[in-house]
Write a protein that holds these residues in place. Structure first.
Motif, PDB file in Angstrom:
ATOM      1  N   VAL A 167      48.834  74.229  37.386  1.00 60.55           N
ATOM      2  CA  VAL A 167      49.041  74.085  38.835  1.00 60.55           C
ATOM      3  C   VAL A 167      50.452  73.575  39.124  1.00 60.55           C
ATOM      4  N   ALA A 168      50.908  72.573  38.368  1.00 61.13           N
ATOM      5  CA  ALA A 168      52.247  72.033  38.586  1.00 61.13           C
ATOM      6  C   ALA A 168      53.318  73.090  38.341  1.00 61.13           C
ATOM      7  N   SER A 169      53.159  73.901  37.306  1.00 60.63           N
ATOM      8  CA  SER A 169      54.176  74.919  37.019  1.00 60.63           C
ATOM      9  C   SER A 169      54.213  75.997  38.091  1.00 60.63           C
ATOM     10  N   VAL A 170      53.061  76.407  38.599  1.00 61.20           N
ATOM     11  CA  VAL A 170      53.036  77.416  39.658  1.00 61.20           C
ATOM     12  C   VAL A 170      53.665  76.867  40.941  1.00 61.20           C
ATOM     13  N   ILE A 171      53.364  75.608  41.275  1.00 55.17           N
ATOM     14  CA  ILE A 171      53.934  75.014  42.484  1.00 55.17           C
ATOM     15  C   ILE A 171      55.441  74.833  42.340  1.00 55.17           C
ATOM     16  N   PHE A 207      57.062  78.156  42.929  1.00 54.63           N
ATOM     17  CA  PHE A 207      57.013  78.500  44.349  1.00 54.63           C
ATOM     18  C   PHE A 207      58.045  77.707  45.151  1.00 54.63           C
ATOM     19  N   VAL A 208      58.160  76.406  44.894  1.00 50.08           N
ATOM     20  CA  VAL A 208      59.111  75.570  45.633  1.00 50.08           C
ATOM     21  C   VAL A 208      60.545  75.973  45.312  1.00 50.08           C
ATOM     22  N   THR A 262      60.832  69.260  44.402  1.00 52.28           N
ATOM     23  CA  THR A 262      61.052  69.850  43.087  1.00 52.28           C
ATOM     24  C   THR A 262      61.228  68.765  42.026  1.00 52.28           C
ATOM     25  N   LEU A 313      57.813  67.066  41.382  1.00 50.56           N
ATOM     26  CA  LEU A 313      56.927  67.937  40.613  1.00 50.56           C
ATOM     27  C   LEU A 313      57.387  68.088  39.169  1.00 50.56           C
TER      28      LEU A 313
END
Length: 81
Positions: free
Chosen positions: A14-18, A21-22, A60, A63
Motif C-alpha cells: 500500500v505504501a509503495s502504490v501511494i 501515485f503521489v 512523499t 510515506l
C-alpha cells in the motif's frame, strides 16, 4: 507465513502504490541541481508551506520514511522470528 509478515507485506504494498501515485501528481522541476537544496527563489520556495506542491512533497517524505521503517521492521521480524 505469520500474521505479522502478511500485515507487513500489505503495508509495504500500500505504501509503495501511494508513493508512486503521489510522485506522479507532482510537477516536474527544471531548476537543475539547485532544486535539491530547497533554496530556490521561486513561488514554491518562498511560500512552500501554503501550496499544493509543498503538501505533496511533504507527503512523499512521510510515506518514504514510513516505507523504510516498515521494510526495516519486516527484515528484523523475519530474521529473528
Amino acid at each position: 507465513m505469520g500474521v505479522l509478515e502478511i500485515i507487513g507485506g500489505i503495508l509495504l504494498l500500500v505504501a509503495s502504490v501511494i508513493i508512486i501515485f503521489v510522485i506522479m501528481l507532482q510537477e516536474s522541476k527544471t531548476e537543475g541541481i539547485g532544486a535539491l537544496t530547497g533554496s530556490s527563489d521561486t513561488y514554491v520556495g518562498r511560500n512552500g508551506a501554503k501550496t499544493k506542491e509543498a503538501f505533496l512533497v511533504k507527503l512523499t517524505k512521510i510515506l518514504a520514511v514510513a516505507f523504510f521503517v516498515v521494510a526495516l521492521a519486516m527484515n528484523v521480524i523475519l530474521k529473528f522470528f
